[in-house]
Design a protein around this motif. Sequence first.
Motif, short mmCIF file in Angstrom:
data_model
loop_
_atom_site.label_atom_id
_atom_site.label_comp_id
_atom_site.label_asym_id
_atom_site.label_seq_id
_atom_site.Cartn_x
_atom_site.Cartn_y
_atom_site.Cartn_z
N ILE A 103 0.88 -1.17 0.00
CA ILE A 103 0.00 0.00 0.00
C ILE A 103 0.92 1.22 0.00
N GLU A 104 0.83 2.01 -1.04
CA GLU A 104 1.68 3.20 -1.16
C GLU A 104 1.12 4.33 -0.28
N PRO A 105 1.96 5.30 0.08
CA PRO A 105 1.49 6.43 0.89
C PRO A 105 0.35 7.17 0.20
N GLY A 106 -0.54 7.74 1.02
CA GLY A 106 -1.67 8.51 0.50
C GLY A 106 -2.94 7.69 0.46
N HIS A 107 -3.42 7.22 1.61
CA HIS A 107 -4.60 6.37 1.61
C HIS A 107 -5.36 6.47 2.93
N ASP A 108 -6.60 6.02 2.91
CA ASP A 108 -7.41 5.78 4.09
C ASP A 108 -7.75 4.30 4.05
N ALA A 109 -8.14 3.73 5.18
CA ALA A 109 -8.47 2.31 5.24
C ALA A 109 -9.43 2.07 6.40
N TRP A 110 -10.19 0.98 6.31
CA TRP A 110 -11.08 0.60 7.41
C TRP A 110 -11.32 -0.90 7.39
N THR A 111 -11.66 -1.43 8.57
CA THR A 111 -11.98 -2.85 8.66
C THR A 111 -13.32 -3.11 8.00
N VAL A 112 -13.46 -4.31 7.46
CA VAL A 112 -14.70 -4.74 6.81
C VAL A 112 -15.28 -5.87 7.65
N GLY A 113 -16.54 -5.75 8.03
CA GLY A 113 -17.21 -6.81 8.77
C GLY A 113 -16.95 -6.74 10.27
N ASP A 114 -17.26 -7.85 10.93
CA ASP A 114 -17.21 -7.92 12.39
C ASP A 114 -15.97 -8.62 12.92
N GLU A 115 -14.99 -8.87 12.07
CA GLU A 115 -13.77 -9.55 12.50
C GLU A 115 -12.61 -8.57 12.52
N LYS A 116 -11.74 -8.70 13.51
CA LYS A 116 -10.56 -7.84 13.54
C LYS A 116 -9.62 -8.21 12.40
N PHE A 117 -8.82 -7.23 11.99
CA PHE A 117 -7.81 -7.45 10.97
C PHE A 117 -6.46 -7.57 11.67
N VAL A 118 -5.68 -8.58 11.28
CA VAL A 118 -4.32 -8.73 11.78
C VAL A 118 -3.39 -8.84 10.57
N GLY A 119 -2.44 -7.93 10.48
CA GLY A 119 -1.47 -7.92 9.40
C GLY A 119 -0.06 -7.82 9.95
N TYR A 120 0.88 -8.43 9.26
CA TYR A 120 2.29 -8.38 9.63
C TYR A 120 3.01 -7.54 8.60
N GLU A 121 3.74 -6.52 9.06
CA GLU A 121 4.39 -5.56 8.18
C GLU A 121 5.90 -5.69 8.25
N PHE A 122 6.52 -5.61 7.08
CA PHE A 122 7.96 -5.81 6.97
C PHE A 122 8.69 -4.62 6.36
N GLU A 123 7.99 -3.54 6.12
CA GLU A 123 8.59 -2.29 5.67
C GLU A 123 9.08 -1.58 6.94
N GLN A 124 10.38 -1.43 7.10
CA GLN A 124 10.94 -0.93 8.36
C GLN A 124 10.38 0.43 8.77
N LYS A 125 10.25 1.34 7.83
CA LYS A 125 9.73 2.67 8.16
C LYS A 125 8.31 2.58 8.69
N ALA A 126 7.47 1.74 8.09
CA ALA A 126 6.10 1.56 8.58
C ALA A 126 6.11 0.99 9.99
N ALA A 127 6.92 -0.02 10.22
CA ALA A 127 6.98 -0.63 11.55
C ALA A 127 7.45 0.37 12.59
N GLU A 128 8.41 1.20 12.25
CA GLU A 128 8.95 2.17 13.20
C GLU A 128 8.04 3.39 13.42
N GLU A 129 7.28 3.80 12.40
CA GLU A 129 6.57 5.08 12.48
C GLU A 129 5.06 5.00 12.54
N TYR A 130 4.44 3.89 12.15
CA TYR A 130 2.98 3.85 12.05
C TYR A 130 2.33 4.12 13.41
#
Length: 120
Positions: free
Chosen positions: A90-117
Amino acid sequence: MPGVEARGFDSPDETRTPNKTKVDVVRMGGATAARMTFEPGWKWSECVKPVVGTDSCQVRHVGYAQQGQIHITHDDGTEQDIKAGDAYVIEPGHDAWTVGDEKFVGYEFEQKAAEEYARS
């Protein structure tokens, strides 16, 4: 530095918890990874935007969706659903939201995202 290192996300180096958001950060061997958990009803523009203060998410995400589903709307007009089992960029410049009644779990490997999100 050891030749092999493994760490679990159940003992992270750092955890960030904006509204309906949990980011567990693990650092090792000069790399950083994050487990991002978004509860049902999570929306970036409502839960993370107040923390970071930008109009849209300005972080590049590279990861793998383990559970749930999110919908992405990009500033360029493209839209995409990301669901469990998907690898994603997902490139910079976006909005996002969960869909449905289940939580979202994602694993991120972009170092800047992990450090700054979700960090003020």
